[in-house]
Design an enzyme around this catalytic site. Sequence first.
Site, PDB file in Angstrom:
ATOM      1  N   LEU A 179     -12.058  -4.540 -29.260  1.00 42.73           N
ATOM      2  CA  LEU A 179     -12.287  -4.048 -27.894  1.00 42.73           C
ATOM      3  C   LEU A 179     -11.136  -4.373 -26.955  1.00 42.73           C
ATOM      4  O   LEU A 179     -11.333  -4.493 -25.735  1.00 42.73           O
ATOM      5  CB  LEU A 179     -13.608  -4.587 -27.315  1.00 42.73           C
ATOM      6  CG  LEU A 179     -14.891  -4.183 -28.053  1.00 42.73           C
ATOM      7  CD1 LEU A 179     -16.109  -4.734 -27.310  1.00 42.73           C
ATOM      8  CD2 LEU A 179     -14.998  -2.680 -28.208  1.00 42.73           C
TER       9      LEU A 179
ATOM     10  N   CYS B 295      -2.415  -0.728   7.372  1.00 42.01           N
ATOM     11  CA  CYS B 295      -1.509   0.416   7.267  1.00 42.01           C
ATOM     12  C   CYS B 295      -1.440   1.198   8.569  1.00 42.01           C
ATOM     13  O   CYS B 295      -0.442   1.871   8.842  1.00 42.01           O
ATOM     14  CB  CYS B 295      -1.958   1.328   6.124  1.00 42.01           C
ATOM     15  SG  CYS B 295      -1.697   0.591   4.496  1.00 42.01           S
TER      16      CYS B 295
ATOM     17  N   HIS C 184       0.839  -1.191   0.000  1.00 39.36           N
ATOM     18  CA  HIS C 184       0.000   0.000   0.000  1.00 39.36           C
ATOM     19  C   HIS C 184       0.878   1.246   0.000  1.00 39.36           C
ATOM     20  O   HIS C 184       2.079   1.184   0.273  1.00 39.36           O
ATOM     21  CB  HIS C 184      -0.935  -0.012   1.199  1.00 39.36           C
ATOM     22  CG  HIS C 184      -2.027  -1.018   1.078  1.00 39.36           C
ATOM     23  ND1 HIS C 184      -3.119  -1.060   1.926  1.00 39.36           N
ATOM     24  CD2 HIS C 184      -2.221  -2.037   0.190  1.00 39.36           C
ATOM     25  CE1 HIS C 184      -3.922  -2.044   1.578  1.00 39.36           C
ATOM     26  NE2 HIS C 184      -3.398  -2.651   0.532  1.00 39.36           N
TER      27      HIS C 184
ATOM     28  N   ARG D 135      -4.847  -1.726 -26.820  1.00 44.41           N
ATOM     29  CA  ARG D 135      -3.560  -1.773 -27.508  1.00 44.41           C
ATOM     30  C   ARG D 135      -2.733  -0.564 -27.097  1.00 44.41           C
ATOM     31  O   ARG D 135      -2.428   0.319 -27.887  1.00 44.41           O
ATOM     32  CB  ARG D 135      -3.788  -1.830 -29.019  1.00 44.41           C
ATOM     33  CG  ARG D 135      -4.533  -3.107 -29.428  1.00 44.41           C
ATOM     34  CD  ARG D 135      -4.716  -3.237 -30.923  1.00 44.41           C
ATOM     35  NE  ARG D 135      -5.633  -2.273 -31.485  1.00 44.41           N
ATOM     36  CZ  ARG D 135      -6.962  -2.388 -31.423  1.00 44.41           C
ATOM     37  NH1 ARG D 135      -7.517  -3.409 -30.789  1.00 44.41           N
ATOM     38  NH2 ARG D 135      -7.736  -1.481 -31.982  1.00 44.41           N
TER      39      ARG D 135
ATOM     40  N   SER E 265     -16.902   5.195 -40.859  1.00 45.07           N
ATOM     41  CA  SER E 265     -16.503   5.982 -39.690  1.00 45.07           C
ATOM     42  C   SER E 265     -14.999   5.957 -39.429  1.00 45.07           C
ATOM     43  O   SER E 265     -14.532   6.609 -38.501  1.00 45.07           O
ATOM     44  CB  SER E 265     -17.224   5.458 -38.442  1.00 45.07           C
ATOM     45  OG  SER E 265     -16.892   4.104 -38.200  1.00 45.07           O
TER      46      SER E 265
ATOM     47  N   ARG F 273      -8.863   2.518 -22.387  1.00 43.64           N
ATOM     48  CA  ARG F 273      -9.199   1.099 -22.277  1.00 43.64           C
ATOM     49  C   ARG F 273      -8.269   0.404 -21.282  1.00 43.64           C
ATOM     50  O   ARG F 273      -8.717  -0.382 -20.454  1.00 43.64           O
ATOM     51  CB  ARG F 273      -9.073   0.418 -23.643  1.00 43.64           C
ATOM     52  CG  ARG F 273     -10.174   0.731 -24.623  1.00 43.64           C
ATOM     53  CD  ARG F 273      -9.982  -0.095 -25.892  1.00 43.64           C
ATOM     54  NE  ARG F 273     -11.009   0.190 -26.894  1.00 43.64           N
ATOM     55  CZ  ARG F 273     -11.080  -0.411 -28.070  1.00 43.64           C
ATOM     56  NH1 ARG F 273     -10.169  -1.334 -28.395  1.00 43.64           N
ATOM     57  NH2 ARG F 273     -12.029  -0.112 -28.941  1.00 43.64           N
TER      58      ARG F 273
ATOM     59  N   GLU G 151       1.139   3.808   1.965  1.00 40.38           N
ATOM     60  CA  GLU G 151       1.792   4.158   3.227  1.00 40.38           C
ATOM     61  C   GLU G 151       3.025   3.295   3.464  1.00 40.38           C
ATOM     62  O   GLU G 151       4.075   3.795   3.894  1.00 40.38           O
ATOM     63  CB  GLU G 151       0.816   3.980   4.392  1.00 40.38           C
ATOM     64  CG  GLU G 151      -0.423   4.855   4.312  1.00 40.38           C
ATOM     65  CD  GLU G 151      -1.601   4.160   3.655  1.00 40.38           C
ATOM     66  OE1 GLU G 151      -2.727   4.346   4.124  1.00 40.38           O
ATOM     67  OE2 GLU G 151      -1.382   3.441   2.654  1.00 40.38           O
TER      68      GLU G 151
ATOM     69  N   THR H  41     -22.779  -2.097 -32.590  1.00 41.36           N
ATOM     70  CA  THR H  41     -21.396  -1.744 -32.886  1.00 41.36           C
ATOM     71  C   THR H  41     -20.606  -2.972 -33.314  1.00 41.36           C
ATOM     72  O   THR H  41     -19.785  -2.918 -34.233  1.00 41.36           O
ATOM     73  CB  THR H  41     -20.747  -1.092 -31.651  1.00 41.36           C
ATOM     74  OG1 THR H  41     -21.424   0.128 -31.358  1.00 41.36           O
ATOM     75  CG2 THR H  41     -19.273  -0.805 -31.888  1.00 41.36           C
TER      76      THR H  41
ATOM     77  N   ALA I  50     -20.430   8.861 -37.769  1.00 43.95           N
ATOM     78  CA  ALA I  50     -20.247   8.139 -39.035  1.00 43.95           C
ATOM     79  C   ALA I  50     -20.866   8.957 -40.154  1.00 43.95           C
ATOM     80  O   ALA I  50     -21.759   9.787 -39.919  1.00 43.95           O
ATOM     81  CB  ALA I  50     -20.895   6.753 -38.975  1.00 43.95           C
TER      82      ALA I  50
END
Length: 362
Positions: free
Chosen positions: A206, A87, A53, A209, A170, A186, A55, A198, A164
Amino acid sequence: MTSRDILHMRRAVGLAARGQGGTSPNPVVGCVVLDSSGDVAGEGFHEYAGGPHAEVAALREAGERARGGTAYVTLEPCDHTGRTGPCTGALLDAGVARVVVAVTDPNPVAAGGLDTLRRHGVEVDTGVLAEEAERVNAAWLTFIRRGRPYVTWKFAATLDGRSAAADGTSQWITSPEARADAHRLRAESDAVLAGVGTVLADDPRLTARAAAPRRARPVLRVVADSAARTPASARVLDGEAPSLVAVADDAAVPPHLAGAVRLPRAGGGIDLHALMAELRGRQIVSVLLEGGPTLAGSFLREGLVDRVVGFLAPALLGAGAAALGPAGVPTIGDIHRLEFEEVTPVGPDLRVVLRPLPPKES
């Protein structure tokens, strides 16, 4: 609250941001430790789930200089033993005399750290730069407080709001720089969500990268597909990253979607609140909603959008698909009002970051 408190807490907030995308399902946290003379002795942030963590990382760097000093922490120090120890114990063992906290912990499992520190004679101050610390940790705080993932709607459009052209093309409205920035979004999310429209129109992968943060699990690809129309050939099912297809509970499901999750139907599609509950059960803290316009409109209508990130190209189409579909606004009085948080040039485009304003009380 002094100017020194503000200075060091702002640094702690900046450190916390470095953990974005790597800590889920834990929060992002930053910490700065001063020695008894007020000089910085150590800094740290929570880098990845299961790791030290903030701390602990800062105290390790500070060593004996922490004794009698001050620790600035963006989130209340935890007071329980999970994959790591509490912590509060680390701060007490290090001999820290004062702890300054931006945001108290809303998670009942880990809360109580401030009371423990006070009982052991540590001076505690809270609320320093709370708004900034809440913003950097918005995803996790939403997950804990509202019991659902934090949703960012991302879109790319021309200045006249078209995603589009009239013939459906698009690629590409925005620049390579904007697309690279979208892949960063992403990589920082637990899940990327798109509607079946879509998937059928663009066949997106999806995947993220981009340089991925150190995370315990890959980004989950999610398709909202009430009628189970996702084809077996869809790249979202290619095995490159884990995928989840959510279908309506009355849908006829083909064999290649046998592993799909069935959810209640609502408003002609999947019940989005049920989808959020499903993702919460999978410890998905943050969701990047990428399309299409119908799904985005449904999320807005249901009050499930926490942040909007738009990439605006300096271009005009005048016709074609709109970036946003029907969003439950029959009259101007019902308009979804937003506030700008950030406007940044990205290559030739603009990235705008906005957050919904709370509805006005009647």
